[in-house]
Scaffold this motif. Structure first.
Motif, PDB file in Angstrom:
ATOM      1  N   HIS A  65     -22.461  21.485  31.467  1.00 20.54           N
ATOM      2  CA  HIS A  65     -23.515  22.326  32.050  1.00 20.54           C
ATOM      3  C   HIS A  65     -24.485  21.535  32.927  1.00 20.54           C
ATOM      4  O   HIS A  65     -24.868  21.997  33.997  1.00 20.54           O
ATOM      5  N   TYR A  66     -24.903  20.358  32.451  1.00 19.14           N
ATOM      6  CA  TYR A  66     -25.962  19.642  33.149  1.00 19.14           C
ATOM      7  C   TYR A  66     -25.535  18.282  33.674  1.00 19.14           C
ATOM      8  O   TYR A  66     -26.370  17.485  34.100  1.00 19.14           O
ATOM      9  N   LEU A 103     -29.478   8.545  34.838  1.00 17.95           N
ATOM     10  CA  LEU A 103     -29.142   9.850  34.262  1.00 17.95           C
ATOM     11  C   LEU A 103     -29.737  10.047  32.869  1.00 17.95           C
ATOM     12  O   LEU A 103     -29.347  10.977  32.145  1.00 17.95           O
ATOM     13  N   THR A 193     -29.570  10.949  43.280  1.00 13.96           N
ATOM     14  CA  THR A 193     -28.689  10.141  42.432  1.00 13.96           C
ATOM     15  C   THR A 193     -27.639   9.358  43.215  1.00 13.96           C
ATOM     16  O   THR A 193     -26.678   8.859  42.631  1.00 13.96           O
ATOM     17  N   ALA A 199     -21.028  12.081  38.483  1.00 15.03           N
ATOM     18  CA  ALA A 199     -20.146  13.178  38.880  1.00 15.03           C
ATOM     19  C   ALA A 199     -20.695  14.020  40.034  1.00 15.03           C
ATOM     20  O   ALA A 199     -19.967  14.355  40.967  1.00 15.03           O
ATOM     21  N   GLY A 200     -21.974  14.367  39.962  1.00 15.92           N
ATOM     22  CA  GLY A 200     -22.554  15.279  40.941  1.00 15.92           C
ATOM     23  C   GLY A 200     -22.401  14.811  42.372  1.00 15.92           C
ATOM     24  O   GLY A 200     -22.211  15.620  43.285  1.00 15.92           O
TER      25      GLY A 200
ATOM     26  N   VAL B  63     -13.694  17.663  35.628  1.00 13.34           N
ATOM     27  CA  VAL B  63     -15.087  17.985  35.281  1.00 13.34           C
ATOM     28  C   VAL B  63     -15.821  16.773  34.715  1.00 13.34           C
ATOM     29  O   VAL B  63     -17.026  16.608  34.946  1.00 13.34           O
ATOM     30  N   TYR B  66     -15.856  14.111  38.328  1.00 18.59           N
ATOM     31  CA  TYR B  66     -16.338  14.470  39.658  1.00 18.59           C
ATOM     32  C   TYR B  66     -17.175  15.744  39.659  1.00 18.59           C
ATOM     33  O   TYR B  66     -17.494  16.289  40.720  1.00 18.59           O
ATOM     34  N   GLY B  67     -17.527  16.231  38.471  1.00 19.04           N
ATOM     35  CA  GLY B  67     -18.586  17.239  38.357  1.00 19.04           C
ATOM     36  C   GLY B  67     -18.295  18.603  38.955  1.00 19.04           C
ATOM     37  O   GLY B  67     -19.226  19.335  39.287  1.00 19.04           O
ATOM     38  N   GLN B  68     -17.029  18.958  39.082  1.00 18.27           N
ATOM     39  CA  GLN B  68     -16.747  20.315  39.574  1.00 18.27           C
ATOM     40  C   GLN B  68     -17.018  21.300  38.440  1.00 18.27           C
ATOM     41  O   GLN B  68     -16.138  21.606  37.620  1.00 18.27           O
ATOM     42  N   THR B  69     -18.220  21.803  38.397  1.00 19.00           N
ATOM     43  CA  THR B  69     -18.613  22.781  37.389  1.00 19.00           C
ATOM     44  C   THR B  69     -19.832  23.533  37.871  1.00 19.00           C
ATOM     45  O   THR B  69     -20.730  22.945  38.465  1.00 19.00           O
ATOM     46  N   PHE B  71     -22.491  27.109  36.799  1.00 15.48           N
ATOM     47  CA  PHE B  71     -22.814  27.998  35.692  1.00 15.48           C
ATOM     48  C   PHE B  71     -23.794  29.075  36.113  1.00 15.48           C
ATOM     49  O   PHE B  71     -24.319  29.070  37.227  1.00 15.48           O
ATOM     50  N   PHE B 141     -19.697  29.965  32.733  1.00 14.50           N
ATOM     51  CA  PHE B 141     -19.504  28.709  33.463  1.00 14.50           C
ATOM     52  C   PHE B 141     -18.038  28.487  33.788  1.00 14.50           C
ATOM     53  O   PHE B 141     -17.153  29.001  33.107  1.00 14.50           O
ATOM     54  N   ILE B 143     -15.239  25.367  34.852  1.00 14.76           N
ATOM     55  CA  ILE B 143     -15.019  23.927  34.882  1.00 14.76           C
ATOM     56  C   ILE B 143     -13.628  23.606  35.443  1.00 14.76           C
ATOM     57  O   ILE B 143     -12.681  24.356  35.260  1.00 14.76           O
ATOM     58  N   THR B 193     -26.407  20.088  47.310  1.00 13.91           N
ATOM     59  CA  THR B 193     -25.971  21.193  46.456  1.00 13.91           C
ATOM     60  C   THR B 193     -27.132  21.961  45.816  1.00 13.91           C
ATOM     61  O   THR B 193     -26.921  22.722  44.875  1.00 13.91           O
ATOM     62  N   ALA B 199     -23.965  21.431  37.844  1.00 17.09           N
ATOM     63  CA  ALA B 199     -24.411  20.445  36.865  1.00 17.09           C
ATOM     64  C   ALA B 199     -25.201  19.284  37.468  1.00 17.09           C
ATOM     65  O   ALA B 199     -26.236  18.883  36.925  1.00 17.09           O
ATOM     66  N   GLY B 200     -24.727  18.754  38.590  1.00 12.12           N
ATOM     67  CA  GLY B 200     -25.342  17.567  39.169  1.00 12.12           C
ATOM     68  C   GLY B 200     -26.827  17.737  39.460  1.00 12.12           C
ATOM     69  O   GLY B 200     -27.611  16.796  39.312  1.00 12.12           O
ATOM     70  N   TYR B 202     -28.973  19.312  37.738  1.00 13.13           N
ATOM     71  CA  TYR B 202     -29.744  19.258  36.492  1.00 13.13           C
ATOM     72  C   TYR B 202     -29.759  17.840  35.947  1.00 13.13           C
ATOM     73  O   TYR B 202     -30.792  17.356  35.472  1.00 13.13           O
ATOM     74  N   ALA B 203     -28.611  17.141  36.057  1.00  7.87           N
ATOM     75  CA  ALA B 203     -28.538  15.737  35.638  1.00  7.87           C
ATOM     76  C   ALA B 203     -29.551  14.914  36.422  1.00  7.87           C
ATOM     77  O   ALA B 203     -30.275  14.081  35.873  1.00  7.87           O
ATOM     78  N   SER B 204     -29.605  15.188  37.713  1.00  8.69           N
ATOM     79  CA  SER B 204     -30.483  14.468  38.622  1.00  8.69           C
ATOM     80  C   SER B 204     -31.960  14.659  38.281  1.00  8.69           C
ATOM     81  O   SER B 204     -32.794  13.788  38.517  1.00  8.69           O
TER      82      SER B 204
END
Lengths: 364, 364
Positions: A65-66, A103, A193, A199-200, B63, B66-69, B71, B141, B143, B193, B199-200, B202-204
């Protein structure tokens, strides 16, 4: 802190190895993988080597998700004397820790991680390809595993190392690629990032790559996200230019990835007495250098290709052919030197190689 | 195209439901989930409702690397008459498809997705909380599941919908929050994005949130990544300002997320005859409005809080108190109206609600 020991749970039923001819990148995986678990308050634990098997995660795991996930990429090479060699693995685990920090993920113990990798390689030694140009690609990665939909750093993580036998990047020897300068999409911006291997950044880049591929280009050249004029990277490689004898690469600025091949080339050229200039470089400057005949060479650098010479740049429809579309002398010399050091065919003057067999000692 | 039917595999052993008092966001999940599988060339298939269970993926699944996800997030509310109500679910699935497109992922059939959600809600009806202010959070979501380490769009995906009973965002009624204006980190930039729910992004954002939390602030206010002067979002909410009677929100610009609550507030205010101005708004303008006493209200908007009034902004150490730190009249009116429409306590004049029980017809 005592270093926890690694537990081994090895399989008796080894997979059949794929043919070494025409190995496709990232499709085949070895018999085992390394795993460690992290729990907040306790730290990393359960370091183990186990059969390669699916990862089972709650559907609410934060990685889905994140995007709390970072990775690394490096290779193990088999030398002519059958020894197995790693190129600067300590640099990968240092960068892994920098990515983890960005991260909000827990650092790994770099020495312990390398120990885990070396033990895994001992178990999988037969998987290191023998055919010249082939290698064993190593993918360490860390994912957030906690089942929680709140936007917050996870309290549990897993660290994996998986291995994949891969073919040569160049099937028919090193050859130049065509690059499309990207004007619509941006890979990263200062404050984001881009400096982390997460990943993002890669998900974000797919859309631009799609357009480039459709137009017959192998990669995009990313420009900065603020002024859209300075060169950042090419695809997922760093980029170097030779202009009127000077070698230039974009300075580390918070949005480009600090490549280990990039760093090695800077160090190698310094060792040769021809320091690289790290600074901002604009498309206007490149176009002017091209127009005056001074854009002598362009090459990307990364783990996969080592050196990827650029034969053509397309900037808003303006085609700039570099070195008549041929591999330049410096690109060739750097490629030959780095690959020979990696394979043990040339003296490791800068002490970059970790040799696995027979003694696991640092050589060079 | 014929719509494939949904298959049901229901469990007999239902979980014990958590107490509705003090429900924590995103920690508890219901007995079942919706899944569909995608294979390139064949499309979406195997639409099914199955027991909630771990997802099993190859360690090389795209996923993870490379973060292809992407939601979505929305809620099901239980009305006083025990009917179950959804707020503009079609908007969530439209946005899901926009996000999927940005990440080079395959679109879902929006009608089919809503049908899957409604069927899942029928199975899980008992999980929709009864306590006022509580609701059932819905997390669709998608993935990328393919095991491949090449940087390229996957050829296989899974689409999930999971459900989580959640408490009221406001334990003791709506109250204003303190916000730290972020100067170092950037959430997104045009060409990136930021407009996708992926996801990226939110991680960021975690790193900046960490600093804000440590300083006693509940969220950060993001500025644009180019000039670092224009307001983008607050945490993971959109943001509105009332200045000298005018309601202003940052215009959609390619880097902010197009919130469904944002859209609804713009439509509701237009319906009331007080159109919202969508434009760029700088921190300098906000500071000037504050200094002259014209910064009347500030509020964030999102699915979780609906309306989150802002009582304080900290911009480089300059503290701007808004409306004496109290909830403004407009914020309160918007909050009351939206929550009443969601719960069926006020006429659904703009036809936003999908009612689940007893007839599944669109009301309002």
């Amino acid at each position: 802190m005592t270093t926890p020991k690694i537990e081994f749970n090895l399989t008796d039923s080894r997979k059949q190895k794929p043919s070494e001819e025409n190995l496709v990148f990232g499709r085949h995986f070895t018999d085992h993988m390394f795993i460690a678990d992290y729990v907040k308050g306790t730290g990393w634990q359960n370091h183990r080597i186990v059969p390669y098997a699916p990862i089972s995660l709650d559907p609410a795991a934060i990685v889905f998700h994140y995007g709390q996930t970072v990775f690394e990429g490096l290779k193990a090479y088999r030398a002519k004397d059958d020894s197995i060699r790693l190129f600067r693995p300590e640099e990968n685990f240092k960068r892994l820790n920098r990515s983890l920090d960005r991260l909000c993920m827990p650092q790994v113990d770099e020495e312990k991680a390398i120990e885990g990798l070396l033990e895994l390689l001992k178990v999988e030694e037969e998987w290191v390809p023998k055919l010249e140009g082939n290698s064993l690609y190593i993918r360490p990665f860390v994912i957030a595993t906690e089942a929680f939909l709140g936007v917050a750093p996870a309290t549990t993580y897993q660290f994996y190392i998986i291995l994949s036998p891969v073919g040569s990047y160049y099937e028919e020897g090193i050859h130049p690629v065509k690059i499309l300068v990207e004007n619509e999409f941006v890979r990263a911006v200062k404050g984001g990032t881009g400096g982390a291997k997460t990943a993002g950044n890669y998900a974000s880049a797919l859309k631009a790559q799609e357009t480039a591929t459709a137009q017959g280009y192998s990669q995009v050249m990313w420009l900065d996200g603020v002024e859209r004029k300075y060169v950042e990277e090419v695809g997922s490689m760093n980029i170097f230019f030779k202009i009127d004898g000077e070698v230039i690469t974009p300075a580390v600025n918070g949005s480009i990835l600090e490549g280990i091949t990039r760093k090695s080339i800077i160090e190698l050229l310094a060792h040769w007495g021809t320091p690289v200039t790290e600074r901002k470089i604009s498309m206007e400057e490149l176009a002017a250098a091209h127009a005056s005949g001074k854009l002598e060479e362009v090459f990307g650098t990364g783990t996969a290709a080592v050196i990827s010479p650029v034969g053509e740049l397309n900037w808003n429809g303006k085609i700039m052919t570099v070195n008549e579309g041929k591999t330049g002398a410096l690109s060739k010399k750097l490629y030959d030197t780095l690959t020979k050091i990696q394979l043990g065919d040339e003296e490791d003057a800068l002490q970059w190689v970790t040799e696995l067999t027979p003694s696991f000692v640092k050589i060079g």
